[in-house]
Design an enzyme around this catalytic site. Structure first.
Site, short mmCIF file in Angstrom:
data_model
loop_
_atom_site.label_atom_id
_atom_site.label_comp_id
_atom_site.label_asym_id
_atom_site.label_seq_id
_atom_site.Cartn_x
_atom_site.Cartn_y
_atom_site.Cartn_z
N CYS A 1 13.48 10.72 7.22
CA CYS A 1 13.34 10.23 8.60
C CYS A 1 14.64 10.36 9.38
O CYS A 1 14.64 10.60 10.57
CB CYS A 1 12.83 8.80 8.61
SG CYS A 1 13.74 7.75 7.49
N GLY B 1 2.96 3.88 13.63
CA GLY B 1 3.74 2.69 14.00
C GLY B 1 3.22 2.10 15.30
O GLY B 1 3.04 0.88 15.44
N GLU C 1 9.83 1.15 10.69
CA GLU C 1 10.87 2.17 10.49
C GLU C 1 10.16 3.51 10.64
O GLU C 1 9.34 3.88 9.80
CB GLU C 1 11.50 1.99 9.11
CG GLU C 1 12.86 2.62 9.01
CD GLU C 1 12.79 4.03 8.48
OE1 GLU C 1 12.70 4.96 9.31
OE2 GLU C 1 12.81 4.20 7.26
N GLU D 1 9.77 15.86 15.64
CA GLU D 1 10.22 15.71 14.25
C GLU D 1 9.45 16.70 13.39
O GLU D 1 8.22 16.61 13.26
CB GLU D 1 9.93 14.27 13.79
CG GLU D 1 10.38 14.02 12.37
CD GLU D 1 10.13 12.58 11.90
OE1 GLU D 1 9.05 12.03 12.19
OE2 GLU D 1 11.02 12.02 11.24
N GLY E 1 6.89 4.98 8.34
CA GLY E 1 6.04 6.16 8.44
C GLY E 1 6.16 6.79 9.80
O GLY E 1 7.21 6.67 10.46
N SER E 2 5.10 7.43 10.24
CA SER E 2 5.17 8.18 11.49
C SER E 2 5.16 7.26 12.71
O SER E 2 4.62 6.15 12.66
CB SER E 2 4.00 9.16 11.57
OG SER E 2 2.79 8.45 11.56
N THR E 3 5.73 7.74 13.79
CA THR E 3 5.80 6.94 15.02
C THR E 3 4.40 6.66 15.56
O THR E 3 4.13 5.56 16.05
CB THR E 3 6.70 7.65 16.05
OG1 THR E 3 8.04 7.64 15.53
CG2 THR E 3 6.70 6.94 17.39
N LYS F 1 0.87 -1.19 0.00
CA LYS F 1 0.00 0.00 0.00
C LYS F 1 0.90 1.23 0.00
O LYS F 1 1.54 1.54 1.00
CB LYS F 1 -0.88 -0.03 1.26
CG LYS F 1 -2.21 0.64 1.16
CD LYS F 1 -2.26 2.13 1.16
CE LYS F 1 -1.72 2.83 2.38
NZ LYS F 1 -1.53 4.28 2.11
P1 NAI Z 1 1.78 8.38 8.10
O1 NAI Z 1 2.53 7.57 9.06
O2 NAI Z 1 0.35 8.72 8.42
O3 NAI Z 1 1.76 7.68 6.66
C1 NAI Z 1 2.64 6.67 6.24
C2 NAI Z 1 1.85 5.56 5.56
O4 NAI Z 1 1.02 4.91 6.51
C3 NAI Z 1 0.92 6.02 4.45
O5 NAI Z 1 0.94 5.04 3.44
C4 NAI Z 1 -0.44 6.03 5.12
O6 NAI Z 1 -1.51 5.88 4.24
C5 NAI Z 1 -0.34 4.85 6.04
N1 NAI Z 1 -1.21 4.86 7.21
C6 NAI Z 1 -1.73 5.92 7.87
N2 NAI Z 1 -2.47 5.49 8.91
C7 NAI Z 1 -2.40 4.14 8.91
C8 NAI Z 1 -2.95 3.12 9.76
N3 NAI Z 1 -3.67 3.41 10.81
N4 NAI Z 1 -2.67 1.83 9.48
C9 NAI Z 1 -1.88 1.51 8.43
N5 NAI Z 1 -1.37 2.44 7.60
C10 NAI Z 1 -1.61 3.73 7.84
O7 NAI Z 1 2.58 9.70 7.84
P2 NAI Z 1 1.99 11.09 7.29
O8 NAI Z 1 0.71 11.44 7.95
O9 NAI Z 1 1.98 11.01 5.84
O10 NAI Z 1 3.10 12.10 7.80
C11 NAI Z 1 3.00 12.64 9.11
C12 NAI Z 1 4.33 12.71 9.78
O11 NAI Z 1 4.89 11.42 9.85
C13 NAI Z 1 5.38 13.51 9.07
O12 NAI Z 1 5.31 14.87 9.37
C14 NAI Z 1 6.63 12.90 9.59
O13 NAI Z 1 6.95 13.47 10.84
C15 NAI Z 1 6.28 11.46 9.78
N6 NAI Z 1 6.73 10.62 8.67
C16 NAI Z 1 7.85 9.89 8.83
C17 NAI Z 1 8.32 9.13 7.79
C18 NAI Z 1 9.54 8.32 7.93
O14 NAI Z 1 10.14 7.94 6.94
N7 NAI Z 1 9.96 7.97 9.11
C19 NAI Z 1 7.68 9.10 6.50
C20 NAI Z 1 6.46 9.86 6.44
C21 NAI Z 1 6.05 10.60 7.49
#
Ligand code: NAI
Length: 808
Positions: free
Chosen positions: A309, A258, A275, A406, A253-255, A201
């Site tokens: 990240c 996670g 991660e 972050e 993605g976000s903590t 996804k």
């Molecule tokens: P997010 O963690 O919401 O999104 C990452 C992925 O997770 C996307 O594919 C999203 O559709 C999916 N997702 C969202 N909620 C989910 C759930 N409950 N179950 C399974 N999958 C889910 O990150 P977002 O909202 O795009 O960004 C917000 C903050 O997250 C950023 O400002 C940043 O601080 C952090 N972030 C960190 C990343 C990293 O590489 N460590 C990458 C992206 C965001």
């Protein structure tokens, strides 16, 4: 391309000519990418079982640089996830049964395909994500190809290098928007190489290169159902995470998300790697080469607009050079160029979306409100699209929001330190632990500091170096698991279930010890009289339980055998504190830890008869069986004494003039809940690998048969085991395990018990994202193939990758 603008300065002055020169536009053509979108009518469905399937609803995908709509993609539903998981399940047996070489050929074909269409992928990525074409063309896409090539190699070597292991099965993967295709590669390549099938996804902001990848999968003819793609937002991701027929989840993605995934998968038996975010320190000592440091900072925090990240977002500078460095940085920032991502001469492109831009702006405003000084270059960023200037904060308190949270944007906060100790303390003053950079011309200083930083990657005099051969991943709230290299492959592998020829465990289905016909009277007659109540063992001392209560321990014959302390939250807190105080254990050489493990084995051996009698009285086993358990425990101590100086790291072959060292580090303080079957051997099998690798443990011995463990502390006391390395708190297993799982100063919990208990541990572990290893199905501890070895050592350690470039 450079152009000159009319200048009032003397036309003969070279200096004046240089000053007057500015960049002309150098756009990369976007026609092929836009034509590709057009060819699909601007609307994309899911890719399931080798076919395109339209979705019931679609949503818009925008171009961050202009705010214009780029395409529409399907919003995946639970039914779409169901179809994709079903396809992946159906494809699994044939994919797994392929020869290693055949799987390697498929991965190779994907690598070739990416390379052949590299520019197409690069332009599409820049359009969709807003990152500079310079980065997608020169970093993202070449690394994507590199990952597929590298993992074609692991596929080829799978049987030889990972004997006794196979893929998890169906793997669900959820990825973010900051490196869309690269994150796909980091996830998909190792999963396929290990023989898993995949449902991916992508992020809702950036699905286009994943869709193009699905097309490539179709072009190369990968067997149907091996790779499936379902687009959509977080609800689609959650449906994938929650699907009962998925064997493993890999998430970046976000903590916060996670954490929610940790809770959602708790007790399901699904594999999990996370991660997550970071707030990585960029540590500059006063003897560093400042010109290199300035360029390093540019790459650390302004690469990909700071949406990385592992971005070096906290600049920690030694006091004496802080002012000089900040001045140089400001001068450099004046010359950074922000603009359209397809312009080949820009340094920074667009922020992913208005919502993220708003988040960055509001965090900057908060920084100013909290008293920090904000500096931005004099020039303005484009007003169309989502752009944010590079930003530098000084006068920042270590506790300020901008120093802790972050920001995920091009914002650098600066703090100063005086001594290396202070630098380490400041660097570790974060719940995260993804990466760090250390800058010093004194290699002794740099290599002394690197292991003290609590994070998964350390770059010496460099930053943001990545390669498929080197693992990447975090400590603490930055998640767990590694991506890349041999360590990344382990994330997608599990032991092949025991063959039918393996010895049958002496266990009943409930996981309890099936008593081997106790021969009655004469066996129990050799028991010593009950003359004492064992206490808890905390910080090297025998202590009474805080509760003031004891628990009876009944023998197999129904007689009271003894009583043990009924430990509680306070006892565990003291034990965790004692374990932290014993941090020096981790710094001992493996050889020294081995000596103590051998000594333990020796002292246990000296009292083997006594232990066997005790086991026999508790469990009802005949003394010969009990004696063989004691012998097996002694042998196990030998095994880990042997391993203590042999669980080497690796030197990864990365494309760099230098080395990348993969170092095994202990996780820290680990809670261990022990099984009832084989109460002595089970405990030793769990504790010894942890202790051998430098961890300190807080152990909840078998609830039903605790005396085997409490007898052990007298062995500890005579074996030079430093105080606090092993702490024993007897009592009710599940409530105590839960306390450990909730404890923020416990870094990992290993739990063997009931499914309910395992679920509670995994759920509670989400708070500080501690590593967990839970088991509720019986394990045959006496069989060395199941009861010892690398699988335990791998769980007891985490890998720090240390990049050390060299040369003048
Ligand atoms: P997010 O963690 O919401 O999104 C990452 C992925 O997770 C996307 O594919 C999203 O559709 C999916 N997702 C969202 N909620 C989910 C759930 N409950 N179950 C399974 N999958 C889910 O990150 P977002 O909202 O795009 O960004 C917000 C903050 O997250 C950023 O400002 C940043 O601080 C952090 N972030 C960190 C990343 C990293 O590489 N460590 C990458 C992206 C965001």
């Amino acid at each position: 391309m450079m152009t000159t603008t009319p200048s009032t300065a003397s036309p003969t002055s070279v200096r004046a000519l240089f000053d007057a020169m500015s960049y002309g536009p150098a756009p990369e053509g976007d026609a092929p990418a836009r034509q590709w979108i057009e060819a699909h009518g601007g609307v994309f469905g899911h890719f399931i079982n080798g076919r395109w399937v339209s979705g019931s609803a679609v949503f818009d995908v925008f171009e961050p640089a202009t705010g214009n709509r780029l395409a529409q993609v399907a919003q995946g539903t639970a039914a779409d996830i169901e179809a994709a998981v079903t396809a992946a399940r159906a494809a699994l047996p044939a994919w797994r049964a392929l020869s290693d070489h055949a799987r390697a050929r498929w991965l190779y074909a994907l690598a070739r395909g990416i390379q052949k269409h590299a520019r197409h992928f690069a332009v599409l990525e820049s359009l969709d994500n807003g990152k500079p074409i310079r980065e997608t063309r020169d970093i993202d896409i070449p690394l994507v190809a590199r990952h597929f090539y590298h993992h074609a190699g692991w596929a080829q070597l799978l049987g030889a290098e990972f004997p006794g292991h196979q893929g998890y099965g169906v793997v669900g993967q959820v990825i973010p928007w900051n490196f869309p295709l690269l994150m796909l590669a980091w996830k998909v390549a190792p999963a396929l190489a290990a023989g898993n099938t995949v449902v991916l996804k992508p992020a809702e902001f950036t699905p286009l290169t994943a869709l193009r990848f699905a097309e490539l999968v179709q072009e190369v003819g990968l067997p149907q159902g091996v790779f499936n793609l379902v687009t959509g937002d977080g609800t689609t991701g959650a449906a994938l995470v929650e699907h009962p027929d998925v064997d493993k989840i890999a998430f970046t993605g976000s903590t916060d998300v996670g954490r929610s995934i940790r809770r959602a998968t708790a007790g399901t038996g699904k594999g999990l790697s996370l991660e997550l975010g970071g707030k990585s320190p960029f540590v500059v000592f006063e003897d560093a080469d400042l010109d290199s440091v300035v360029e390093g900072v540019v790459d650390a925090i302004w690469f990909n607009q700071g949406q990385v990240c592992c971005a070096g977002s906290r600049l920690l500078v030694q006091e004496g050079i802080a002012e000089r460095l900040v001045e140089r940085l400001k001068a450099r920032m004046e010359h950074l160029r922000v603009g359209h991502p397809l312009d080949k001469a820009i340094d920074m492109g667009a922020i992913i979306a208005p919502v993220q831009l708003e988040r960055i702006r509001s965090l900057c405003a908060q920084g100013v409100e909290e008293g920090a000084t904000c500096w931005q270059p004099s020039w303005a960023v484009p007003t169309e699209g989502s752009f944010h200037p590079p930003t530098l904060f000084t006068d920042v308190a270590p506790s300020a929001t901008i120093a802790q949270v972050e920001i995920f944007g091009p914002v650098l906060v600066t703090l100063t330190f005086r001594t290396p100790e202070e630098a380490v303390a400041l660097a570790n003053n974060t719940p995260y632990g993804l990466a760090a950079s250390v800058w010093s011309e004194n290699i002794n200083l740099a290599l002394d500091v690197a292991p003290k930083l609590k994070c998964g990657v350390v770059w010496i005099n460099s930053t943001n170096l990545f390669d498929a051969a080197s693992g990447f991943g975090g400590y603490r709230e930055s998640g767990f698991g590694r991506e890349g290299g041999r360590e990344g492959m382990w994330e997608y592998l599990k032991p092949v279930p025991a063959e039918s020829g393996a010895p049958a465990p002496v266990l009943d289905p409930a996981g309890e010890l099936a008593p081997v016909a106790a021969s009655g009277g004469e066996e129990s007659a050799i028991m010593p009289p009950i003359d004492r109540t064992p206490k808890l063992f905390i910080g090297g001392k025998q202590v009474r339980p805080d509760s003031g209560y004891s628990r009876p321990v009944m023998g197999a014959d129904g007689r009271l055998l003894g009583e043990v302390g009924d430990g509680n939250r306070k006892d565990l807190r003291n034990a965790v504190e004692a374990a932290h105080a014993a941090a020096g254990w981790a710094r001992l050489a493996g050889h020294q830890r081995a000596q103590i493990l051998y000594y333990l084995a020796e002292n246990l051996s000296a009292r083997a008869g006594e232990f066997a009698a005790r086991l026999s009285a508790m469990t009802g086993e005949v003394t010969t069986t009990a004696a063989s358990e004691v012998e097996a425990a002694i042998a196990r101590l030998f095994t880990y004494a042997a391993w203590a100086d042999k669980y080497d790291g690796a030197v990864h072959d990365v494309p760099l003039r230098g080395v990348a060292l993969a170092m095994h580090e202990p996780i820290g303080v680990v809670g261990v809940a022990c099984p009832d079957p084989s109460p002595l051997l089970g405990l030793v099998s769990l504790v010894a690998p942890l202790v051998a690798t430098g961890n300190r443990v807080v152990v909840i011995p078998s609830e039903r048969y605790p005396l085997a463990a409490t007898d052990l502390y007298s062995v500890f006391e005579t074996s030079d085991l430093p105080a606090g390395v092993v702490n024993l708190v007897t009592g009710a297993r599940d409530p105590l395990s839960r306390v450990l799982a909730e404890h923020d100063d416990v870094d990992a919990v290993w739990y063997v018990g009931s499914r309910e208990g395992a679920t509670a541990v995994e759920r509670a572990s989400a708070a500080n994202l501690k590593r967990t290893w839970t088991e509720w199905t019986p394990r045959h501890w006496r069989d060395p193939r199941m009861g010892e070895g690398r699988a335990f050592l791998r769980r007891a350690t985490q890998v720090k990758n240390l990049w050390i470039p060299y040369g003048e």
